[in-house]
Design a protein around this motif. Structure first.
Motif, PDB file in Angstrom:
ATOM      1  N   ASP A  31       0.714  -0.959  -0.484  1.00 52.08           N
ATOM      2  CA  ASP A  31       0.162  -0.016   0.299  1.00 52.08           C
ATOM      3  C   ASP A  31       0.763   0.821  -0.132  1.00 52.08           C
ATOM      4  OD1 ASP A  31      -2.237  -1.210  -0.051  1.00 52.08           O
ATOM      5  OD2 ASP A  31      -3.079  -1.562   1.757  1.00 52.08           O
ATOM      6  N   LYS A  32       1.805   1.625   0.976  1.00 49.43           N
ATOM      7  CA  LYS A  32       3.295   2.534   0.678  1.00 49.43           C
ATOM      8  C   LYS A  32       3.120   2.417  -1.232  1.00 49.43           C
ATOM      9  CE  LYS A  32       5.187   5.968   2.780  1.00 49.43           C
ATOM     10  NZ  LYS A  32       4.340   6.806   2.830  1.00 49.43           N
ATOM     11  N   ILE A  33       3.874   1.986  -0.933  1.00 50.85           N
ATOM     12  CA  ILE A  33       4.651   1.445  -2.215  1.00 50.85           C
ATOM     13  C   ILE A  33       3.703   2.249  -3.789  1.00 50.85           C
ATOM     14  CG2 ILE A  33       5.957   0.015  -4.279  1.00 50.85           C
ATOM     15  CD1 ILE A  33       6.511  -1.189  -1.319  1.00 50.85           C
ATOM     16  N   LEU A  34       1.871   1.217  -3.407  1.00 50.48           N
ATOM     17  CA  LEU A  34       0.834   2.237  -4.196  1.00 50.48           C
ATOM     18  C   LEU A  34       1.702   3.710  -4.394  1.00 50.48           C
ATOM     19  CD1 LEU A  34      -0.860  -0.776  -4.268  1.00 50.48           C
ATOM     20  CD2 LEU A  34       0.632  -0.167  -6.169  1.00 50.48           C
ATOM     21  N   LYS A  35       1.095   4.062  -2.559  1.00 52.54           N
ATOM     22  CA  LYS A  35       0.924   5.470  -2.706  1.00 52.54           C
ATOM     23  C   LYS A  35       2.234   6.366  -3.124  1.00 52.54           C
ATOM     24  CE  LYS A  35      -0.172   9.040   0.976  1.00 52.54           C
ATOM     25  NZ  LYS A  35       0.167   8.661   2.522  1.00 52.54           N
ATOM     26  N   LYS A  36       3.023   6.032  -2.730  1.00 50.81           N
ATOM     27  CA  LYS A  36       4.573   6.673  -3.233  1.00 50.81           C
ATOM     28  C   LYS A  36       4.348   6.800  -5.293  1.00 50.81           C
ATOM     29  CE  LYS A  36       6.939   8.694  -1.890  1.00 50.81           C
ATOM     30  NZ  LYS A  36       6.873   9.449  -1.735  1.00 50.81           N
ATOM     31  N   VAL A  37       3.767   6.091  -5.665  1.00 51.70           N
ATOM     32  CA  VAL A  37       4.435   5.305  -6.725  1.00 51.70           C
ATOM     33  C   VAL A  37       2.613   6.291  -7.881  1.00 51.70           C
ATOM     34  CG1 VAL A  37       3.276   3.991  -8.826  1.00 51.70           C
ATOM     35  CG2 VAL A  37       4.710   2.975  -7.332  1.00 51.70           C
ATOM     36  N   GLY A  38       1.977   6.424  -7.186  1.00 56.90           N
ATOM     37  CA  GLY A  38       0.675   7.618  -7.457  1.00 56.90           C
ATOM     38  C   GLY A  38       1.330   8.756  -7.588  1.00 56.90           C
ATOM     39  N   GLU A  39       1.879   9.443  -5.819  1.00 56.63           N
ATOM     40  CA  GLU A  39       2.415  10.518  -6.020  1.00 56.63           C
ATOM     41  C   GLU A  39       3.451  11.517  -6.680  1.00 56.63           C
ATOM     42  OE1 GLU A  39       3.644  10.527  -1.857  1.00 56.63           O
ATOM     43  OE2 GLU A  39       2.101   9.866  -0.865  1.00 56.63           O
ATOM     44  N   GLU A  40       4.603   9.950  -7.196  1.00 58.29           N
ATOM     45  CA  GLU A  40       5.407  10.612  -8.423  1.00 58.29           C
ATOM     46  C   GLU A  40       4.780  10.435  -9.339  1.00 58.29           C
ATOM     47  OE1 GLU A  40       8.325  11.344  -7.182  1.00 58.29           O
ATOM     48  OE2 GLU A  40       8.216  10.698  -4.879  1.00 58.29           O
ATOM     49  N   THR A  41       3.983   9.596  -9.885  1.00 61.62           N
ATOM     50  CA  THR A  41       3.003   9.592 -11.093  1.00 61.62           C
ATOM     51  C   THR A  41       2.106  11.193 -11.050  1.00 61.62           C
ATOM     52  OG1 THR A  41       2.526   7.995 -11.155  1.00 61.62           O
ATOM     53  CG2 THR A  41       1.149   9.270 -12.868  1.00 61.62           C
ATOM     54  N   THR A  42       1.848  11.867 -10.285  1.00 58.97           N
ATOM     55  CA  THR A  42       1.724  13.032 -10.220  1.00 58.97           C
ATOM     56  C   THR A  42       2.171  14.436 -10.111  1.00 58.97           C
ATOM     57  OG1 THR A  42      -0.703  12.349  -9.001  1.00 58.97           O
ATOM     58  CG2 THR A  42      -0.180  14.731  -8.647  1.00 58.97           C
ATOM     59  N   GLU A  43       2.999  14.097  -9.997  1.00 58.92           N
ATOM     60  CA  GLU A  43       4.525  15.329  -9.730  1.00 58.92           C
ATOM     61  C   GLU A  43       5.034  15.023 -11.050  1.00 58.92           C
ATOM     62  OE1 GLU A  43       6.729  13.718  -6.547  1.00 58.92           O
ATOM     63  OE2 GLU A  43       5.157  14.688  -4.767  1.00 58.92           O
ATOM     64  N   VAL A  44       4.736  14.314 -11.924  1.00 61.74           N
ATOM     65  CA  VAL A  44       6.270  13.999 -13.372  1.00 61.74           C
ATOM     66  C   VAL A  44       4.550  14.467 -13.642  1.00 61.74           C
ATOM     67  CG1 VAL A  44       6.209  12.660 -15.323  1.00 61.74           C
ATOM     68  CG2 VAL A  44       6.537  11.790 -13.095  1.00 61.74           C
ATOM     69  N   ASP A  61      12.892  10.334 -10.093  1.00 59.37           N
ATOM     70  CA  ASP A  61      11.864   9.543  -8.672  1.00 59.37           C
ATOM     71  C   ASP A  61      10.870   8.350  -9.522  1.00 59.37           C
ATOM     72  OD1 ASP A  61      13.156  10.658  -7.533  1.00 59.37           O
ATOM     73  OD2 ASP A  61      11.093  12.640  -7.310  1.00 59.37           O
ATOM     74  N   LEU A  62       9.710   8.227 -10.007  1.00 60.97           N
ATOM     75  CA  LEU A  62       8.965   7.376 -10.894  1.00 60.97           C
ATOM     76  C   LEU A  62       9.223   6.152 -10.856  1.00 60.97           C
ATOM     77  CD1 LEU A  62       5.114   6.953 -10.999  1.00 60.97           C
ATOM     78  CD2 LEU A  62       6.157   8.230 -13.328  1.00 60.97           C
ATOM     79  N   THR A  63      10.406   6.562 -11.903  1.00 60.40           N
ATOM     80  CA  THR A  63      11.354   5.132 -12.558  1.00 60.40           C
ATOM     81  C   THR A  63      11.787   4.403 -10.374  1.00 60.40           C
ATOM     82  OG1 THR A  63      11.998   6.372 -14.658  1.00 60.40           O
ATOM     83  CG2 THR A  63      13.106   3.977 -13.803  1.00 60.40           C
ATOM     84  N   TYR A  64      12.461   5.441  -9.820  1.00 66.09           N
ATOM     85  CA  TYR A  64      12.248   4.542  -8.417  1.00 66.09           C
ATOM     86  C   TYR A  64      11.766   3.918  -7.989  1.00 66.09           C
ATOM     87  CZ  TYR A  64      13.611   3.771  -3.930  1.00 66.09           C
ATOM     88  OH  TYR A  64      13.823   3.105  -2.512  1.00 66.09           O
ATOM     89  N   HIS A  65      10.355   4.242  -8.412  1.00 65.10           N
ATOM     90  CA  HIS A  65      10.059   3.824  -7.283  1.00 65.10           C
ATOM     91  C   HIS A  65       8.672   2.208  -8.045  1.00 65.10           C
ATOM     92  CE1 HIS A  65       9.639   7.280  -4.514  1.00 65.10           C
ATOM     93  NE2 HIS A  65       9.043   6.613  -3.364  1.00 65.10           N
ATOM     94  N   LEU A  66       8.705   2.980  -9.412  1.00 66.68           N
ATOM     95  CA  LEU A  66       8.109   1.945 -10.174  1.00 66.68           C
ATOM     96  C   LEU A  66       9.200  -0.065  -9.855  1.00 66.68           C
ATOM     97  CD1 LEU A  66       7.177   3.532 -13.302  1.00 66.68           C
ATOM     98  CD2 LEU A  66       5.479   2.092 -11.800  1.00 66.68           C
ATOM     99  N   LEU A  67      10.200   0.465  -9.676  1.00 63.32           N
ATOM    100  CA  LEU A  67      11.098  -0.303  -9.719  1.00 63.32           C
ATOM    101  C   LEU A  67      11.094  -1.208  -8.530  1.00 63.32           C
ATOM    102  CD1 LEU A  67      14.616   0.917 -11.314  1.00 63.32           C
ATOM    103  CD2 LEU A  67      13.211  -0.812 -12.052  1.00 63.32           C
ATOM    104  N   VAL A  68      11.504   0.084  -6.951  1.00 58.54           N
ATOM    105  CA  VAL A  68      10.894  -1.403  -5.758  1.00 58.54           C
ATOM    106  C   VAL A  68       9.620  -1.972  -5.983  1.00 58.54           C
ATOM    107  CG1 VAL A  68      10.516  -0.327  -3.431  1.00 58.54           C
ATOM    108  CG2 VAL A  68      11.965   1.176  -4.185  1.00 58.54           C
ATOM    109  N   LEU A  69       8.381  -1.142  -6.741  1.00 55.32           N
ATOM    110  CA  LEU A  69       7.116  -1.859  -6.694  1.00 55.32           C
ATOM    111  C   LEU A  69       7.089  -3.428  -7.453  1.00 55.32           C
ATOM    112  CD1 LEU A  69       3.479  -2.535  -7.206  1.00 55.32           C
ATOM    113  CD2 LEU A  69       4.293  -1.187  -8.988  1.00 55.32           C
ATOM    114  N   LEU A  70       7.905  -3.151  -8.501  1.00 62.64           N
ATOM    115  CA  LEU A  70       8.685  -4.560  -9.547  1.00 62.64           C
ATOM    116  C   LEU A  70       9.229  -5.312  -9.164  1.00 62.64           C
ATOM    117  CD1 LEU A  70       9.610  -3.278 -13.121  1.00 62.64           C
ATOM    118  CD2 LEU A  70       7.744  -4.489 -12.066  1.00 62.64           C
TER     119      LEU A  70
END
Length: 103
Positions: A31-44, A61-70
Protein backbone atom coordinates in the motif's frame (compact mmCIF):
# COMPACT_ATOMS: atom_id res chain seq x y z
CA UNK A 1 21.94 1.34 -15.31
CA UNK A 2 18.29 0.55 -14.54
CA UNK A 3 19.28 -3.08 -14.17
CA UNK A 4 21.93 -2.13 -11.60
CA UNK A 5 19.46 -0.04 -9.63
CA UNK A 6 16.88 -2.82 -9.76
CA UNK A 7 19.43 -5.34 -8.50
CA UNK A 8 20.36 -3.00 -5.63
CA UNK A 9 16.68 -2.63 -4.72
CA UNK A 10 16.20 -6.41 -4.74
CA UNK A 11 19.29 -6.77 -2.57
CA UNK A 12 17.81 -4.36 -0.01
CA UNK A 13 14.70 -6.52 0.08
CA UNK A 14 16.70 -9.61 1.02
CA UNK A 15 19.49 -7.87 2.94
CA UNK A 16 17.99 -4.86 4.70
CA UNK A 17 20.23 -1.91 5.51
CA UNK A 18 19.39 0.16 8.57
CA UNK A 19 18.07 3.60 7.70
CA UNK A 20 17.46 2.70 4.06
CA UNK A 21 14.48 4.40 2.43
CA UNK A 22 14.09 1.37 0.20
CA UNK A 23 13.78 -0.85 3.26
CA UNK A 24 11.30 1.57 4.77
CA UNK A 25 9.11 1.10 1.70
CA UNK A 26 9.38 -2.69 1.88
CA UNK A 27 8.60 -2.65 5.60
CA UNK A 28 5.49 -0.53 5.05
CA UNK A 29 4.35 -2.86 2.27
CA UNK A 30 2.48 -2.72 -0.98
CA UNK A 31 0.00 0.00 0.00
CA UNK A 32 2.81 2.44 0.84
CA UNK A 33 4.68 1.60 -2.36
CA UNK A 34 1.54 2.11 -4.43
CA UNK A 35 0.87 5.42 -2.69
CA UNK A 36 4.37 6.60 -3.58
CA UNK A 37 3.96 5.50 -7.21
CA UNK A 38 0.73 7.49 -7.38
CA UNK A 39 2.30 10.57 -5.77
CA UNK A 40 5.30 10.46 -8.06
CA UNK A 41 3.09 10.03 -11.12
CA UNK A 42 1.18 13.17 -10.18
CA UNK A 43 4.44 15.03 -9.62
CA UNK A 44 5.63 14.03 -13.10
CA UNK A 45 2.46 15.48 -14.62
CA UNK A 46 2.86 18.75 -12.71
CA UNK A 47 6.59 18.99 -13.50
CA UNK A 48 5.88 18.52 -17.20
CA UNK A 49 4.05 21.83 -17.08
CA UNK A 50 7.00 23.56 -15.39
CA UNK A 51 10.61 23.01 -16.45
CA UNK A 52 12.73 20.20 -17.84
CA UNK A 53 15.08 19.96 -14.85
CA UNK A 54 12.18 19.36 -12.48
CA UNK A 55 10.63 16.89 -14.94
CA UNK A 56 13.85 14.87 -15.14
CA UNK A 57 14.06 14.70 -11.36
CA UNK A 58 10.44 13.59 -10.99
CA UNK A 59 10.75 10.95 -13.72
CA UNK A 60 13.80 9.58 -11.89
CA UNK A 61 11.76 9.43 -8.67
CA UNK A 62 8.89 7.66 -10.43
CA UNK A 63 11.25 5.20 -12.10
CA UNK A 64 12.82 4.33 -8.74
CA UNK A 65 9.42 3.74 -7.13
CA UNK A 66 8.28 1.61 -10.08
CA UNK A 67 11.39 -0.53 -9.64
CA UNK A 68 10.58 -0.91 -5.94
CA UNK A 69 7.08 -2.00 -6.95
CA UNK A 70 8.48 -4.59 -9.35
CA UNK A 71 10.77 -5.92 -6.63
CA UNK A 72 7.92 -6.03 -4.11
CA UNK A 73 5.83 -8.05 -6.58
CA UNK A 74 8.84 -10.25 -7.51
CA UNK A 75 8.53 -9.30 -11.16
CA UNK A 76 11.88 -9.46 -12.96
CA UNK A 77 12.89 -6.32 -14.83
CA UNK A 78 13.53 -8.63 -17.76
CA UNK A 79 9.77 -9.20 -18.04
CA UNK A 80 9.25 -5.50 -18.68
CA UNK A 81 12.03 -5.48 -21.28
CA UNK A 82 10.45 -8.49 -23.02
CA UNK A 83 7.02 -6.83 -23.02
CA UNK A 84 8.43 -3.66 -24.57
CA UNK A 85 10.34 -5.70 -27.15
CA UNK A 86 7.15 -7.57 -28.08
CA UNK A 87 5.57 -4.22 -28.95
CA UNK A 88 8.49 -2.98 -31.02
CA UNK A 89 7.59 -2.32 -34.62
CA UNK A 90 3.90 -2.99 -34.18
CA UNK A 91 1.61 -0.51 -35.81
CA UNK A 92 -1.32 0.80 -33.91
CA UNK A 93 -3.99 3.24 -34.90
CA UNK A 94 -5.68 5.79 -32.73
CA UNK A 95 -8.88 3.83 -33.25
CA UNK A 96 -7.19 0.80 -31.64
CA UNK A 97 -6.66 2.72 -28.43
CA UNK A 98 -9.33 3.38 -25.83
CA UNK A 99 -9.20 6.67 -24.01
CA UNK A 100 -10.23 6.76 -20.36
CA UNK A 101 -13.17 8.95 -21.37
CA UNK A 102 -14.26 6.31 -23.87
CA UNK A 103 -14.60 3.59 -21.24
Amino acid sequence: MLSDLYEEIKLRKTQPKEGSYTNYLFEKGLDKILKKVGEETTEVVIAAKNNDEELISEIADLTYHLLVLLAEKDIPLENIKKELQSREGKLSKTSDRKEINDL
